[in-house]
Design a protein around this motif. Structure first.
Motif, PDB file in Angstrom:
ATOM      1  N   THR A   1       0.845  -1.195   0.000  1.00 34.52           N
ATOM      2  CA  THR A   1       0.000   0.000   0.000  1.00 34.52           C
ATOM      3  C   THR A   1       0.879   1.243   0.000  1.00 34.52           C
ATOM      4  OG1 THR A   1      -0.111   0.072   2.420  1.00 34.52           O
ATOM      5  CG2 THR A   1      -1.789  -1.217   1.273  1.00 34.52           C
ATOM      6  N   PRO A   2       0.433   2.344  -0.643  1.00 31.21           N
ATOM      7  CA  PRO A   2       1.213   3.579  -0.659  1.00 31.21           C
ATOM      8  C   PRO A   2       1.320   4.187   0.735  1.00 31.21           C
ATOM      9  CG  PRO A   2      -0.519   3.576  -2.341  1.00 31.21           C
ATOM     10  CD  PRO A   2      -0.800   2.437  -1.434  1.00 31.21           C
ATOM     11  N   ASP A   3       2.292   5.012   0.934  1.00 31.52           N
ATOM     12  CA  ASP A   3       2.434   5.723   2.205  1.00 31.52           C
ATOM     13  C   ASP A   3       1.192   6.577   2.453  1.00 31.52           C
ATOM     14  OD1 ASP A   3       4.902   4.628   2.651  1.00 31.52           O
ATOM     15  OD2 ASP A   3       6.009   6.326   1.787  1.00 31.52           O
ATOM     16  N   GLY A   4       0.714   6.559   3.666  1.00 32.58           N
ATOM     17  CA  GLY A   4      -0.456   7.360   4.018  1.00 32.58           C
ATOM     18  C   GLY A   4      -1.774   6.716   3.666  1.00 32.58           C
ATOM     19  N   PHE A   5      -1.748   5.516   3.106  1.00 30.42           N
ATOM     20  CA  PHE A   5      -2.976   4.833   2.691  1.00 30.42           C
ATOM     21  C   PHE A   5      -3.762   4.354   3.915  1.00 30.42           C
ATOM     22  CE2 PHE A   5      -5.179   0.835   1.556  1.00 30.42           C
ATOM     23  CZ  PHE A   5      -5.969   1.271   0.499  1.00 30.42           C
ATOM     24  N   GLU A   6      -5.047   4.682   3.950  1.00 26.21           N
ATOM     25  CA  GLU A   6      -5.946   4.220   5.019  1.00 26.21           C
ATOM     26  C   GLU A   6      -6.871   3.159   4.446  1.00 26.21           C
ATOM     27  OE1 GLU A   6      -9.671   5.762   7.823  1.00 26.21           O
ATOM     28  OE2 GLU A   6      -8.693   7.137   6.403  1.00 26.21           O
ATOM     29  N   PHE A   7      -6.692   1.927   4.880  1.00 26.83           N
ATOM     30  CA  PHE A   7      -7.515   0.839   4.364  1.00 26.83           C
ATOM     31  C   PHE A   7      -8.945   0.981   4.874  1.00 26.83           C
ATOM     32  CE2 PHE A   7      -9.355  -3.397   4.831  1.00 26.83           C
ATOM     33  CZ  PHE A   7      -9.261  -3.859   3.527  1.00 26.83           C
ATOM     34  N   LEU A   8      -9.939   0.824   3.954  1.00 28.43           N
ATOM     35  CA  LEU A   8     -11.340   0.958   4.323  1.00 28.43           C
ATOM     36  C   LEU A   8     -12.136  -0.333   4.165  1.00 28.43           C
ATOM     37  CD1 LEU A   8     -12.255   4.430   2.747  1.00 28.43           C
ATOM     38  CD2 LEU A   8     -11.854   3.914   5.162  1.00 28.43           C
ATOM     39  N   ALA A   9     -12.041  -0.983   3.010  1.00 28.28           N
ATOM     40  CA  ALA A   9     -12.930  -2.117   2.767  1.00 28.28           C
ATOM     41  C   ALA A   9     -12.412  -2.985   1.638  1.00 28.28           C
ATOM     42  CB  ALA A   9     -14.337  -1.618   2.435  1.00 28.28           C
ATOM     43  N   VAL A  10     -12.975  -4.180   1.561  1.00 33.18           N
ATOM     44  CA  VAL A  10     -12.763  -5.102   0.446  1.00 33.18           C
ATOM     45  C   VAL A  10     -14.089  -5.248  -0.288  1.00 33.18           C
ATOM     46  CG1 VAL A  10     -12.261  -7.493  -0.201  1.00 33.18           C
ATOM     47  CG2 VAL A  10     -10.933  -6.388   1.610  1.00 33.18           C
ATOM     48  N   ALA A  11     -14.086  -5.053  -1.601  1.00 36.00           N
ATOM     49  CA  ALA A  11     -15.301  -5.189  -2.404  1.00 36.00           C
ATOM     50  C   ALA A  11     -14.911  -5.272  -3.863  1.00 36.00           C
ATOM     51  CB  ALA A  11     -16.243  -4.004  -2.173  1.00 36.00           C
ATOM     52  N   ASP A  12     -15.778  -5.833  -4.680  1.00 38.74           N
ATOM     53  CA  ASP A  12     -15.557  -5.855  -6.128  1.00 38.74           C
ATOM     54  C   ASP A  12     -15.979  -4.498  -6.680  1.00 38.74           C
ATOM     55  OD1 ASP A  12     -15.296  -6.364  -8.800  1.00 38.74           O
ATOM     56  OD2 ASP A  12     -16.662  -8.071  -8.851  1.00 38.74           O
ATOM     57  N   LEU A  13     -15.018  -3.647  -6.955  1.00 40.25           N
ATOM     58  CA  LEU A  13     -15.305  -2.274  -7.341  1.00 40.25           C
ATOM     59  C   LEU A  13     -15.458  -2.088  -8.843  1.00 40.25           C
ATOM     60  CD1 LEU A  13     -12.767  -0.539  -4.932  1.00 40.25           C
ATOM     61  CD2 LEU A  13     -15.233  -0.825  -4.584  1.00 40.25           C
ATOM     62  N   ASP A  14     -14.985  -3.035  -9.641  1.00 44.58           N
ATOM     63  CA  ASP A  14     -15.073  -2.890 -11.093  1.00 44.58           C
ATOM     64  C   ASP A  14     -15.932  -3.957 -11.751  1.00 44.58           C
ATOM     65  OD1 ASP A  14     -13.393  -5.014 -10.659  1.00 44.58           O
ATOM     66  OD2 ASP A  14     -11.651  -4.148 -11.672  1.00 44.58           O
ATOM     67  N   GLY A  15     -16.550  -4.835 -10.956  1.00 45.24           N
ATOM     68  CA  GLY A  15     -17.496  -5.792 -11.491  1.00 45.24           C
ATOM     69  C   GLY A  15     -16.905  -6.936 -12.283  1.00 45.24           C
ATOM     70  N   ASN A  16     -15.617  -7.268 -12.050  1.00 52.52           N
ATOM     71  CA  ASN A  16     -14.996  -8.355 -12.809  1.00 52.52           C
ATOM     72  C   ASN A  16     -14.987  -9.686 -12.067  1.00 52.52           C
ATOM     73  OD1 ASN A  16     -13.044  -7.924 -10.867  1.00 52.52           O
ATOM     74  ND2 ASN A  16     -11.320  -7.814 -12.308  1.00 52.52           N
ATOM     75  N   GLY A  17     -15.689  -9.745 -10.915  1.00 50.71           N
ATOM     76  CA  GLY A  17     -15.754 -10.992 -10.167  1.00 50.71           C
ATOM     77  C   GLY A  17     -14.621 -11.195  -9.194  1.00 50.71           C
ATOM     78  N   HIS A  18     -13.705 -10.238  -9.090  1.00 54.15           N
ATOM     79  CA  HIS A  18     -12.584 -10.308  -8.154  1.00 54.15           C
ATOM     80  C   HIS A  18     -12.734  -9.177  -7.133  1.00 54.15           C
ATOM     81  CE1 HIS A  18     -10.030 -13.073 -10.631  1.00 54.15           C
ATOM     82  NE2 HIS A  18     -10.803 -12.590 -11.590  1.00 54.15           N
ATOM     83  N   ASP A  19     -12.604  -9.503  -5.862  1.00 58.51           N
ATOM     84  CA  ASP A  19     -12.641  -8.452  -4.847  1.00 58.51           C
ATOM     85  C   ASP A  19     -11.409  -7.561  -4.965  1.00 58.51           C
ATOM     86  OD1 ASP A  19     -15.064  -8.731  -3.587  1.00 58.51           O
ATOM     87  OD2 ASP A  19     -14.353 -10.209  -2.144  1.00 58.51           O
ATOM     88  N   ASP A  20     -11.609  -6.281  -4.656  1.00 54.35           N
ATOM     89  CA  ASP A  20     -10.557  -5.268  -4.738  1.00 54.35           C
ATOM     90  C   ASP A  20     -10.397  -4.588  -3.380  1.00 54.35           C
ATOM     91  OD1 ASP A  20     -10.436  -5.554  -7.704  1.00 54.35           O
ATOM     92  OD2 ASP A  20     -12.426  -4.638  -7.608  1.00 54.35           O
ATOM     93  N   LEU A  21      -9.428  -3.696  -3.282  1.00 53.45           N
ATOM     94  CA  LEU A  21      -9.177  -2.966  -2.044  1.00 53.45           C
ATOM     95  C   LEU A  21      -9.626  -1.517  -2.207  1.00 53.45           C
ATOM     96  CD1 LEU A  21      -5.538  -4.146  -1.210  1.00 53.45           C
ATOM     97  CD2 LEU A  21      -7.713  -5.352  -0.887  1.00 53.45           C
ATOM     98  N   LEU A  22     -10.239  -0.990  -1.167  1.00 54.79           N
ATOM     99  CA  LEU A  22     -10.684   0.398  -1.152  1.00 54.79           C
ATOM    100  C   LEU A  22     -10.061   1.104   0.035  1.00 54.79           C
ATOM    101  CD1 LEU A  22     -12.685   2.637  -2.216  1.00 54.79           C
ATOM    102  CD2 LEU A  22     -14.302   1.760  -0.511  1.00 54.79           C
ATOM    103  N   GLY A  23      -9.573   2.300  -0.197  1.00 53.87           N
ATOM    104  CA  GLY A  23      -8.995   3.066   0.906  1.00 53.87           C
ATOM    105  C   GLY A  23      -8.917   4.536   0.571  1.00 53.87           C
TER     106      GLY A  23
END
Length: 462
Positions: A365-387
């Motif tokens: 993760t980049p410096d200063g990154f605040e992890f928020l959630a795991v979810a499929d954000l682009d609809g390709n069937g793979h969970d992604d990271l949100l922060g």
């Protein structure tokens, strides 16, 4: 200004098949209002329902549907005065709508729409029409008005000009209590569609208090919403509750959606010790049944309890310096993995008792990154990271599948330019059912729903 909502009109019956749909109400929003059942064409699965727009500044409409005589449940949110609905052969569908003003003011729910009847391809439409229409006659044909309705027209006046008023019934006039009930149903549907992985998402005290206030009002005092997950393989998420003694309960999603007595849906599950916490309910072994993810906050130990056998499998805890950041199906194979973040911001995946896909060894993760959630954000069937990035804007790590499905690559992508400062994460959910999750924020007393790439989409007031 009070919101005025007119009678629902059937404006467009869209083409046959599995696809189709309109993008908004067409010109001539003052259609002849059908009150008899409307028989759709043989094999038609999609139709558009539209209504005269409400008076006053409108933020959006909340649509509820009744299918095959069931009670009304939350269906969708639309910013235009129309909605596309779908059905399968044999379905009879009606909708009712609540208008939401820009200041959060609510209209009463509209009278129900005419029933839409979906037929299989081989059904004789003429025979069905003769059976369902009063006196054997055909249902009223939907006809669009010849002149476009002025934008400031009173929808109630339109209804008087275009059709005889329908007899007043108890069902046709929704009371404040009914409106409140529908909004409570909206909250239920949002909870069941949302991914509230509460222990991992770092909810602020404000967001936690808001969720708890909804629980106390609609469910029962003395329990808290521990999170949502999948106990089985149906489409609806199940809800996990916890009482003060550490007892976990689970509500089946469909039972919870339909129940009048919500606490009656609680089924006892695990009892946690004082230092243990519920982390998730997901399928880690691919048997179609949810497994319990539990962490001991004193020792840092993490284990998965099989939802069928109750057998426990301890996490290997890849490195004592790492922390559990989330869980999700990152490779899209139907089995969840654990996501760990190390002291150097490095990311690793683990599947307790099995072999997890590997991430790029340089993934971090980049410096200063605040992890928020795991979810499929682009609809390709793979969970992604949100922060959040250091400047308060959204930052996503999208999972890209390589030629070797056992290896995954993260592609970092910036979200909308708008800052999330002052917004508290509540959950992620796929509101428009396109496979890509939206983000639900708490902003004061309102919920804001964002697209991960384009930002604010709509506001809900509860």
């Amino acid at each position: 200004m009070a919101l005025v909502f007119g009678l629902i009109a059937v404006l467009g019956l869209l083409g046959c098949g599995e696809s189709g749909g309109g993008s908004g109400a067409p010109p001539g929003a003052a259609a002849v209002i059908a009150v008899d059942p409307v028989n759709l064409a043989q094999g038609q699965t999609v139709a558009q329902l539209a209504w005269p727009p409400s008076e006053g500044p409108i933020e959006h409409y909340v649509v509820f549907e009744s299918r095959n005589g069931s009670g009304y449940t939350f269906s969708q949110i639309t910013v235009v005065a129309s909605a596309d609905v779908t059905g399968v052969p044999g379905d009879t569908l009606q909708i009712t709508v609540i208008a939401v003003g820009t200041n959060g003011e609510l209209s009463e729910s509209s009278p129900p729409s005419p029933p839409l009847i979906f037929h299989p391809p081989e059904t004789s439409i003429a025979a069905v029409m003769a059976q369902s229409a009063p006196g054997g006659g055909a249902p009223m044909v939907v006809a669009t008005a010849e002149e476009e309705t002025p934008s400031n027209a009173d929808p109630t006046e339109i209804a008087e000009e275009t059709t005889e008023p329908a007899p007043e019934t108890a069902d046709a006039e929704a009371s404040d209590e009914e409106t409140s009930s529908l909004l409570a149903t909206t909250l239920r549907a949002l909870l069941l569609g949302a991914d509230t992985r509460l222990p991992e998402s770092g909810l602020s005290s404000e967001a936690s208090q808001w969720l708890q206030s909804q629980v106390d009002r609609e469910i029962a005092a003395g329990v808290s919403l521990a999170g949502t997950g999948h106990q089985d393989d149906d489409a609806l998420r199940d809800l996990v509750w916890q009482d003060h003694a550490g007892q976990l309960f689970v509500s089946d999603g469909q039972n919870f959606l339909d129940a009048d007595d919500l606490p009656s849906t609680f089924a006892e599950a695990l009892r946690l010790n004082a230092t243990e916490r519920f982390v998730g309910l997901a399928d880690f072994d691919g048997d179609g049944q949810g497994d319990w993810l539990i962490e001991d906050t004193a020792t840092g130990e993490v284990w998965v309890i099989d939802g069928v056998t109750d057998q426990s499998t301890a996490s290997d805890q890849l490195d004592p310096e790492t922390r559990l950041a989330g869980h999700g199906d990152f490779d899209g194979d139907g089995q969840a993995e654990l996501l760990w973040i190390g002291v150097d911001n490095g990311l690793q995946l683990e599947r307790p008792g099995g072999v997890a896909p590997s991430l790029d060894p340089m993934a971090s993760t980049p410096d200063g990154f605040e992890f928020l959630a795991v979810a499929d954000l682009d609809g390709n069937g793979h969970d992604d990271l949100l922060g959040r990035a250091a400047d308060g804007t959204l930052l996503m790590a999208l999972v890209v599948e390589t030629v070797d499905s056992a290896e995954l690559v993260l592609t970092w992508q910036a979200g909308p330019a708008d800052t999330t400062e002052g917004l508290d994460l509540v959950a992620t959910l796929d509101l428009d059912d396109d496979g890509a999750a939206e983000i639900v924020w708490l902003n004061g007393d309102d919920l804001e729903i964002w697209d991960a790439e384009s930002g604010l989409e709509t506001i809900l007031a509860f």
